[in-house]
Enzyme design. Structure first.
Site, mmCIF file in Angstrom:
data_model
loop_
_atom_site.group_PDB
_atom_site.id
_atom_site.type_symbol
_atom_site.label_atom_id
_atom_site.label_comp_id
_atom_site.label_asym_id
_atom_site.label_seq_id
_atom_site.Cartn_x
_atom_site.Cartn_y
_atom_site.Cartn_z
ATOM 1 N N SER A 8 35.635 39.100 33.019
ATOM 2 C CA SER A 8 36.637 39.552 32.052
ATOM 3 C C SER A 8 37.015 38.411 31.113
ATOM 4 O O SER A 8 38.190 38.101 30.961
ATOM 5 C CB SER A 8 37.890 39.994 32.809
ATOM 6 O OG SER A 8 38.457 38.859 33.436
ATOM 7 N N TYR A 39 41.182 42.161 34.440
ATOM 8 C CA TYR A 39 40.604 43.177 35.324
ATOM 9 C C TYR A 39 41.496 43.403 36.549
ATOM 10 O O TYR A 39 41.531 44.484 37.109
ATOM 11 C CB TYR A 39 39.235 42.710 35.852
ATOM 12 C CG TYR A 39 38.061 42.875 34.920
ATOM 13 C CD1 TYR A 39 38.211 43.345 33.623
ATOM 14 C CD2 TYR A 39 36.774 42.564 35.369
ATOM 15 C CE1 TYR A 39 37.119 43.472 32.788
ATOM 16 C CE2 TYR A 39 35.673 42.709 34.546
ATOM 17 C CZ TYR A 39 35.854 43.150 33.253
ATOM 18 O OH TYR A 39 34.755 43.280 32.441
ATOM 19 N N GLY A 40 42.164 42.335 36.962
ATOM 20 C CA GLY A 40 42.849 42.331 38.263
ATOM 21 C C GLY A 40 44.058 43.224 38.357
ATOM 22 O O GLY A 40 44.667 43.346 39.416
ATOM 23 N N CYS A 70 32.793 37.597 38.904
ATOM 24 C CA CYS A 70 34.192 38.022 38.949
ATOM 25 C C CYS A 70 34.498 38.551 40.345
ATOM 26 O O CYS A 70 33.826 39.479 40.822
ATOM 27 C CB CYS A 70 34.382 39.128 37.911
ATOM 28 S SG CYS A 70 35.980 39.926 37.983
ATOM 29 N N ASN A 71 35.492 37.974 40.986
ATOM 30 C CA ASN A 71 35.879 38.425 42.333
ATOM 31 C C ASN A 71 36.441 39.847 42.298
ATOM 32 O O ASN A 71 36.181 40.645 43.197
ATOM 33 C CB ASN A 71 36.950 37.496 42.910
ATOM 34 C CG ASN A 71 36.427 36.101 43.165
ATOM 35 O OD1 ASN A 71 36.061 35.763 44.289
ATOM 36 N ND2 ASN A 71 36.366 35.280 42.137
ATOM 37 N N THR A 72 37.229 40.151 41.262
ATOM 38 C CA THR A 72 37.856 41.471 41.183
ATOM 39 C C THR A 72 36.799 42.566 41.075
ATOM 40 O O THR A 72 36.800 43.530 41.855
ATOM 41 C CB THR A 72 38.794 41.542 39.950
ATOM 42 O OG1 THR A 72 39.712 40.459 40.016
ATOM 43 C CG2 THR A 72 39.546 42.851 39.908
ATOM 44 N N CYS A 179 39.467 33.749 42.208
ATOM 45 C CA CYS A 179 39.312 34.338 40.874
ATOM 46 C C CYS A 179 38.564 33.288 40.066
ATOM 47 O O CYS A 179 38.934 32.099 40.105
ATOM 48 C CB CYS A 179 40.670 34.627 40.245
ATOM 49 S SG CYS A 179 40.600 34.998 38.474
ATOM 50 N N THR A 180 37.540 33.704 39.335
ATOM 51 C CA THR A 180 36.701 32.714 38.653
ATOM 52 C C THR A 180 37.407 32.042 37.471
ATOM 53 O O THR A 180 36.910 31.060 36.931
ATOM 54 C CB THR A 180 35.377 33.352 38.188
ATOM 55 O OG1 THR A 180 35.683 34.528 37.421
ATOM 56 C CG2 THR A 180 34.507 33.716 39.371
ATOM 57 N N HIS A 181 38.570 32.559 37.092
ATOM 58 C CA HIS A 181 39.340 31.863 36.053
ATOM 59 C C HIS A 181 40.024 30.609 36.615
ATOM 60 O O HIS A 181 40.331 29.680 35.861
ATOM 61 C CB HIS A 181 40.428 32.783 35.472
ATOM 62 C CG HIS A 181 39.925 33.733 34.413
ATOM 63 N ND1 HIS A 181 39.136 34.814 34.714
ATOM 64 C CD2 HIS A 181 40.107 33.752 33.061
ATOM 65 C CE1 HIS A 181 38.869 35.472 33.581
ATOM 66 N NE2 HIS A 181 39.442 34.847 32.566
HETATM 67 N N1 DGL Z 1 37.918 36.240 36.752
HETATM 68 C C1 DGL Z 1 38.094 37.445 37.423
HETATM 69 C C2 DGL Z 1 38.087 37.347 38.929
HETATM 70 O O1 DGL Z 1 37.365 36.523 39.454
HETATM 71 C C3 DGL Z 1 39.016 38.495 36.840
HETATM 72 C C4 DGL Z 1 40.355 38.070 36.382
HETATM 73 C C5 DGL Z 1 41.073 39.202 35.669
HETATM 74 O O2 DGL Z 1 40.574 39.627 34.624
HETATM 75 O O3 DGL Z 1 42.119 39.667 36.175
HETATM 76 O O4 DGL Z 1 38.730 38.099 39.616
#
Ligand code: DGL
Length: 242
Positions: A8, A39-40, A70-72, A179-181
């Site tokens: 995302s 996304y979360g 993305c984990n979500t 979360c990859t962010h």
């Molecule tokens: N970077 C994403 C993850 O690993 C999604 C973060 C988001 O968009 O809420 O979950």
């Protein structure tokens, strides 16, 4: 052929960076879905609609496998995406809970989006890996990925203070960046929680990409450095990453 990858927005770039180091001769097409961030905080139906249209985009561009960076999206949709696209090889990104347990950390905090924290997959990862002498705390971080995406440093600090406050006296020795962010705010997390080890899935996912390419005989056998294209859904541009 190239490797497709999406998230995302910029979060998955933390995976892409590691994957390019491990697989320098591969070509990548990264789809940053900033338009639909975060996304979360979306329902499973919305997420499946969004992610399947990204999968269609990547398939049209003839990718050889798809990395859900993305984990979500992984914890909420990968099973359904595999059912919808049985011929596509999907590689997911999950909170590094197994890594924390295998390394004998005693008090692990898992930071992730609300959707990842509440997912059945996160409970499975804990049940499958945690020993009785280990504690795993889950902390949902609404708004954090969005603040990172927007590069809103003040908001990042505010959210971190709020969500981490309760865990300062719990003897936390490791934090799973679920979360990859979050790898982009390691410094800020360590300011709030000094002396913890931060764990993320970037290397694990990259090794899994390599393993899948080998198994399916899909490794790029060229000795010319690969090209990485970055598409962003917000401004609809594609750029070459140097
Ligand atoms: N970077 C994403 C993850 O690993 C999604 C973060 C988001 O968009 O809420 O979950």
């Amino acid at each position: 052929m190239k490797i497709g990858m999406f998230d995302s927005g910029k979060g998955g770039l933390s995976i892409l960076t590691e994957a390019r180091k491990l697989l320098p001769y591969e070509n990548f097409l990264y789809y940053g879905d900033s338009l639909n961030n975060p996304y979360g905080e979306k329902s499973d139906e919305e997420l499946l609609k969004i992610t399947s249209s990204i999968v269609d985009y990547l398939i049209e561009r003839e990718v050889k496998l798809i990395v859900i960076a993305c984990n979500t999206a992984t914890t909420r949709c990968i099973k359904k995406l595999r059912e919808m696209y049985p011929n596509i090889i999907f590689i997911g990104t999950e909170p590094a809970i197994k890594v924390a347990c295998d390394h004998n950390f005693k008090n692990t905090l898992v930071m992730a989006t609300p959707a990842t924290i509440e997912s059945r997959r996160t409970s499975e990862l804990i049940n499958n890996n945690k020993r009785d002498d280990q504690n795993i705390y889950l902390v949902s971080c609404p708004g954090l990925a969005e603040a990172i995406e927007k590069d809103d440093k003040a908001q990042v600090k505010l959210i971190l203070k709020e969500v981490l406050r309760k865990y300062k006296d719990k003897g936390i020795d490791s934090i799973v960046l679920g979360c990859t962010h979050y790898p982009f705010i390691k410094k800020e997390i360590l300011e709030e929680m000094p002396n913890v080890v931060l764990l993320d899935g970037a290397l694990g996912v990259s090794k899994e990409i390599k393993r899948q390419l080998e198994i399916h005989n899909l490794l790029n056998n060229s000795n010319v450095l690969g090209e990485t294209l970055i598409y962003n859904s917000l401004d609809k541009t594609t750029n070459i990453l140097k």
